[in-house]
Every structure is written in C-alpha cells, then in structure tokens.
Design a protein around this motif. Sequence first.
Motif, PDB file in Angstrom:
ATOM      1  N   UNK A  22       0.832  -1.192   0.000  1.00 37.62           N
ATOM      2  CA  UNK A  22       0.000   0.000   0.000  1.00 37.62           C
ATOM      3  C   UNK A  22       0.869   1.246   0.000  1.00 37.62           C
ATOM      4  N   UNK A  23       1.992   1.189   0.704  1.00 35.78           N
ATOM      5  CA  UNK A  23       2.909   2.335   0.750  1.00 35.78           C
ATOM      6  C   UNK A  23       3.879   2.313  -0.428  1.00 35.78           C
ATOM      7  N   UNK A  24       4.378   1.153  -0.784  1.00 39.05           N
ATOM      8  CA  UNK A  24       5.377   1.077  -1.845  1.00 39.05           C
ATOM      9  C   UNK A  24       4.788   1.354  -3.213  1.00 39.05           C
ATOM     10  N   UNK A  25       3.531   0.932  -3.448  1.00 40.05           N
ATOM     11  CA  UNK A  25       3.019   0.971  -4.821  1.00 40.05           C
ATOM     12  C   UNK A  25       1.539   1.309  -4.948  1.00 40.05           C
ATOM     13  N   UNK A  26       0.666   0.520  -4.324  1.00 37.47           N
ATOM     14  CA  UNK A  26      -0.761   0.639  -4.576  1.00 37.47           C
ATOM     15  C   UNK A  26      -1.346   1.965  -4.122  1.00 37.47           C
ATOM     16  N   UNK A  27      -0.956   2.396  -2.934  1.00 37.00           N
ATOM     17  CA  UNK A  27      -1.603   3.542  -2.322  1.00 37.00           C
ATOM     18  C   UNK A  27      -1.409   4.826  -3.100  1.00 37.00           C
ATOM     19  N   UNK A  28      -2.426   5.679  -3.083  1.00 37.18           N
ATOM     20  CA  UNK A  28      -2.311   6.981  -3.725  1.00 37.18           C
ATOM     21  C   UNK A  28      -1.453   7.879  -2.835  1.00 37.18           C
ATOM     22  N   UNK A  29      -0.673   8.799  -3.427  1.00 37.13           N
ATOM     23  CA  UNK A  29       0.267   9.598  -2.627  1.00 37.13           C
ATOM     24  C   UNK A  29      -0.356  10.340  -1.443  1.00 37.13           C
ATOM     25  N   UNK A  30      -1.611  10.757  -1.581  1.00 36.23           N
ATOM     26  CA  UNK A  30      -2.257  11.519  -0.507  1.00 36.23           C
ATOM     27  C   UNK A  30      -2.859  10.630   0.575  1.00 36.23           C
ATOM     28  N   UNK A  31      -2.767   9.327   0.423  1.00 32.34           N
ATOM     29  CA  UNK A  31      -3.386   8.393   1.364  1.00 32.34           C
ATOM     30  C   UNK A  31      -2.561   8.243   2.636  1.00 32.34           C
ATOM     31  N   UNK A  32      -3.258   7.978   3.712  1.00 35.08           N
ATOM     32  CA  UNK A  32      -2.623   7.683   4.992  1.00 35.08           C
ATOM     33  C   UNK A  32      -3.265   6.426   5.561  1.00 35.08           C
ATOM     34  N   UNK A  36      19.449   7.564 -26.259  1.00 35.69           N
ATOM     35  CA  UNK A  36      20.791   8.120 -26.131  1.00 35.69           C
ATOM     36  C   UNK A  36      21.421   8.072 -24.767  1.00 35.69           C
ATOM     37  N   UNK A  37      20.834   7.345 -23.808  1.00 42.08           N
ATOM     38  CA  UNK A  37      21.423   7.274 -22.468  1.00 42.08           C
ATOM     39  C   UNK A  37      22.806   6.638 -22.517  1.00 42.08           C
ATOM     40  N   UNK A  38      23.725   7.164 -21.708  1.00 42.54           N
ATOM     41  CA  UNK A  38      25.076   6.612 -21.618  1.00 42.54           C
ATOM     42  C   UNK A  38      25.095   5.406 -20.698  1.00 42.54           C
ATOM     43  N   UNK A  39      24.422   5.496 -19.542  1.00 48.17           N
ATOM     44  CA  UNK A  39      24.296   4.359 -18.620  1.00 48.17           C
ATOM     45  C   UNK A  39      22.986   4.502 -17.856  1.00 48.17           C
ATOM     46  N   UNK A  40      22.429   3.362 -17.432  1.00 47.05           N
ATOM     47  CA  UNK A  40      21.169   3.352 -16.683  1.00 47.05           C
ATOM     48  C   UNK A  40      21.339   2.443 -15.470  1.00 47.05           C
ATOM     49  N   UNK A  41      21.391   3.039 -14.292  1.00 46.76           N
ATOM     50  CA  UNK A  41      21.447   2.299 -13.046  1.00 46.76           C
ATOM     51  C   UNK A  41      20.019   2.184 -12.496  1.00 46.76           C
ATOM     52  N   UNK A  42      19.711   1.067 -11.829  1.00 50.13           N
ATOM     53  CA  UNK A  42      18.355   0.844 -11.353  1.00 50.13           C
ATOM     54  C   UNK A  42      18.340   0.513  -9.865  1.00 50.13           C
ATOM     55  N   UNK A  43      17.352   1.091  -9.156  1.00 50.72           N
ATOM     56  CA  UNK A  43      17.115   0.776  -7.757  1.00 50.72           C
ATOM     57  C   UNK A  43      15.650   0.391  -7.593  1.00 50.72           C
ATOM     58  N   UNK A  44      15.400  -0.669  -6.840  1.00 49.68           N
ATOM     59  CA  UNK A  44      14.036  -1.107  -6.544  1.00 49.68           C
ATOM     60  C   UNK A  44      13.681  -0.660  -5.133  1.00 49.68           C
ATOM     61  N   UNK A  45      12.523  -0.032  -4.981  1.00 52.55           N
ATOM     62  CA  UNK A  45      12.117   0.520  -3.694  1.00 52.55           C
ATOM     63  C   UNK A  45      11.624  -0.528  -2.715  1.00 52.55           C
ATOM     64  N   UNK A  46      11.687  -1.785  -3.103  1.00 54.95           N
ATOM     65  CA  UNK A  46      11.329  -2.860  -2.180  1.00 54.95           C
ATOM     66  C   UNK A  46      12.266  -4.040  -2.406  1.00 54.95           C
ATOM     67  N   UNK A  47      12.276  -5.010  -1.531  1.00 50.52           N
ATOM     68  CA  UNK A  47      13.157  -6.176  -1.684  1.00 50.52           C
ATOM     69  C   UNK A  47      12.782  -7.018  -2.900  1.00 50.52           C
ATOM     70  N   UNK A  48      13.637  -7.978  -3.272  1.00 48.55           N
ATOM     71  CA  UNK A  48      13.285  -8.889  -4.370  1.00 48.55           C
ATOM     72  C   UNK A  48      11.983  -9.627  -4.071  1.00 48.55           C
ATOM     73  N   UNK A  49      11.075  -9.654  -5.038  1.00 45.33           N
ATOM     74  CA  UNK A  49       9.803 -10.360  -4.851  1.00 45.33           C
ATOM     75  C   UNK A  49      10.031 -11.839  -5.123  1.00 45.33           C
TER      76      UNK A  49
END
Length: 474
Positions: free
Chosen positions: A238-248, A370-383
């Motif tokens: 709900x916090x990582x993905x589903x929830x809308x930004x204004x939700x609590x 045209x990107x020179x390099x693309x680094x990636x970070x996942x906001x949650x652990x491996x699923x």
Amino acid sequence: MGGFFGVTSKTNCMDEVFYGVDYHSHLGMKRAGVAAWNNELGIQRKIHSIENSPFRTKFENIFNEISGTSAIGCISDKYPQPITIRSKHGHFAIIMIGVILNARELIEDFLFNTRGHFDAMTGGWVNDVELVAALINQKDTFEEGIAYAQEKIYGTASILILKDDGELVAARDKFGRLPIKIGKKQDSRAVSFESYAYEKFGYVDERELGPGEVVVIRPNEVLQVTPPGKKMKICSFLWSYYGYPTSTYEGRNVEQMRYTNGGIMADNDDKQGFDAHIDYVGGVPDSGTPHAIGYANKRHMNFARAFIKYTPTWARSFMAPKQSESKKTANMKQIPVRELIEGKDLLFVDDSIVRGTQLQETVEFLYEAGAKSVHMRSACPPIMFGCKFLNFSRMTKDQDLISRKIIYELEGEEGDKHLDEYADSSTERGKKLRSAIAEKLGFSSLEFQSLEGVIEAIGLNKEDLCTYCWTGEE
C-alpha cells in the motif's frame, strides 16, 4: 484489488458517492457499481464495465437513474458488484474487496449442506461477493454472519453493506490487510478505502477500523458491533506501490513513506561505496518518482524526469488483462525528454521489479534515446512469492518472477532453499542475483531496498505488516 466508498446522510448523497468512488479508480479497471437507498424506492443499483472507458464516463447519468440519502459504490478488478440480496436479513446491497483462496471448497460445502444455489457465471464460476453474502445469511444477524464468513474464509475479505433502512455495515478483513476509514461531518458519515476521498467533501477523520472490526454506520453515529482483533497484517505494498500519494494508512502517509524509503536506499548506496557518476536521478513514473526524490535529496544529486508517462488515455499497465496488452500500454505511455537522456548517466528508482519485462523495455527505450548508462534501484526487496492475499503479482506464478527465474538459472531447485541469502545484498548469492538481473535487463547496476529498510520507512512494527511476497511468511 479494488476499493469502495459509502455515505449515509440525512440529505441526498449521490454527488459525494459519485466522486468518492471515482477517487478509487487507481485500484481497478474492470467493473464499477453504485447502490443507493431512499425511503420511497428502497435500494437501487447500477453496474457497468469500465474496461474501455473510465468510471466518470460510464456513470455520468447516475444522478438521473438512482438517488438516495445512503449509497455505496466500488471499483472492482474482478466481479460485478455491488450485488443485491433478498434474504432473512431483508433486502441489502453488498460489496467485497479482497481474495477468497478457498472459494471452491466453501461453494461445495454450501451447496451440499444447504441445498441452496448460486447464480453461475461463464464456466460455472460463482461471484465471490455472492459467496460472502451466502455465508453471512447462514446466521441470524449481520454481526454473526460476518463473523462466520471471516472465520470460514481463507484470504482477505473487507465488506461494505447497505441495508434496507439506509444503515451501512462496514467490516475490515480479518487481519487488516486492507484499510477502512470513517469520516464525519454534520448529519453525515462516510466510509472509504482512501480517506482523501471523503476529505474533499469536508469530512474529517473519525476512526480507522482495526483488523476484523465491524461497525454499523448511521448519519450521526458509528456503533461498534465487533471489536478489532489483536493480529494485524496490513499490506506493505500500500505504501510502496498501490496507495495513492495523498493516502494515509495506520497513521503513515504514502508520499512521506516513499521519500523516507528513497533516503534509506541512498544511505545504503553510500555505505556500499556506490560512487558511479550520475547526471540525474529519476523515478519510473508514477509511483517510483517520490522514492527517487527521497534518494536524490539524501545524496544531494540532481533530480530530473527524463521521461514522462502519458496518462490521460492509458490505464495502469499492471491491470491490463493480458501481458501483451500490459507491455503495449507501458510502452505507449513513455515519452522521452531527449535533452535529459542523451549522453547522460542516469539512475532510476522503480517501486518494485516483478517480472522485469516492462522495466527491460524501459531501459531499452532509454538507451535508444541516447542514455550513456542506466542504473536501477528497486524501492522494495526482491519479490520471491506471488501475492496470495490481494492482487499485486497474484496472477504471476512464483517461477515467473524475475528474482525466482534468475535464482533457478543460477542453481536450479537448490536455490529455493536459499531465498533469504538471495534477498540479502551482503551475501555471495545476493550479489550474484543482482548482477545476473542487471545483466539480463540491461542495467549498469542494480540494488534492492532491504526488508529492514522498507519496514523502517513505513514506520510500523514488522509483525503488523504483511510481507508475504518478499518472505513467504503469512
């Protein structure tokens, strides 16, 4: 997954319910429905498919079709609802959001022991909402029936009922995996998955239901009929993905969590000595963006939106019924800002990596721009596990998940015995997993948020959070 919204008032509430339901459109794209009650006509209902057009378009004439001082509505990603039932409890409308994992057994048990019947859909399938209603009707009161249904159901079932006297009954699922919040203003009460949906109409928070709690809602009061249970397992996504930004949820705002989460990932990169040159940090839009802002702010890096998601006519890609449509949707939405891509070293943060197919296409699209390099970070652990209890990655077999697929390629079935090590970036297996995924998907580097990091960012106790898709623990 789906979401619901309801109001009981002393005046016509259709305007509030129309917009309140619409505010849940980010939670589903298959069907939507509204049921209303007034003293003259009783309960009325309308259901429409929203697969090819949004809720507002399909329900814009609702004010001419039904009216009421009490009403409920939903966005559903599966079955048509609300359904209306005539039973010993009277005439009522009911909505259920969640997943019933043992539906087949419950249906067979009901048919054998009651000699009752269900309305069969294509292929003989039974609407889960009708199954919930049938379970409730086995007992003498709504209170007893809901308790019985929650006891029998293996899965997740949050319930909203509109009675034939205008009262609402709301029941949060047994372990509180989904939220239910209640707002109040003079002579009116609202109940909602998303609290901002009623705040827009001048309601203020009155209470958030606890796991398994059941209440009766009237315009001027909320009566608890079943107290909350002690065990809660609210969905971390709900916090990582589903929830809308204004939700609590449970006092923790979604947008704030994502900023904090990004900052924790930045700290982790600092600790691990990640010092590659980065021109811009960006988020894979939309839900990855606040995580990226948190990351950029913490590391004092430039944030930029190197590509923009075109959203007016394209739905959320994960909701598309076919994988081919999902890929097409994801691709058509992405519009590059070439001035921010060409010759640049970029780091992106995505909310999660599930199959990896869409993200791989995103990276290819960035290199083509045209990107020179693309680094990636996942906001949650491996699923590591497909979701059992809601709809995030639920249609994905465990071995279709990119993490599990790579683990199998690395060491076959033996890898299933070491999932904890693969999730941990400090272990040899963890390093191999990240390196292999990065190579397969075209990343210059890859890191995942740790389980401890995402829990810290949410700010709740670990035992109160459902982390099944990462750990396999129920």
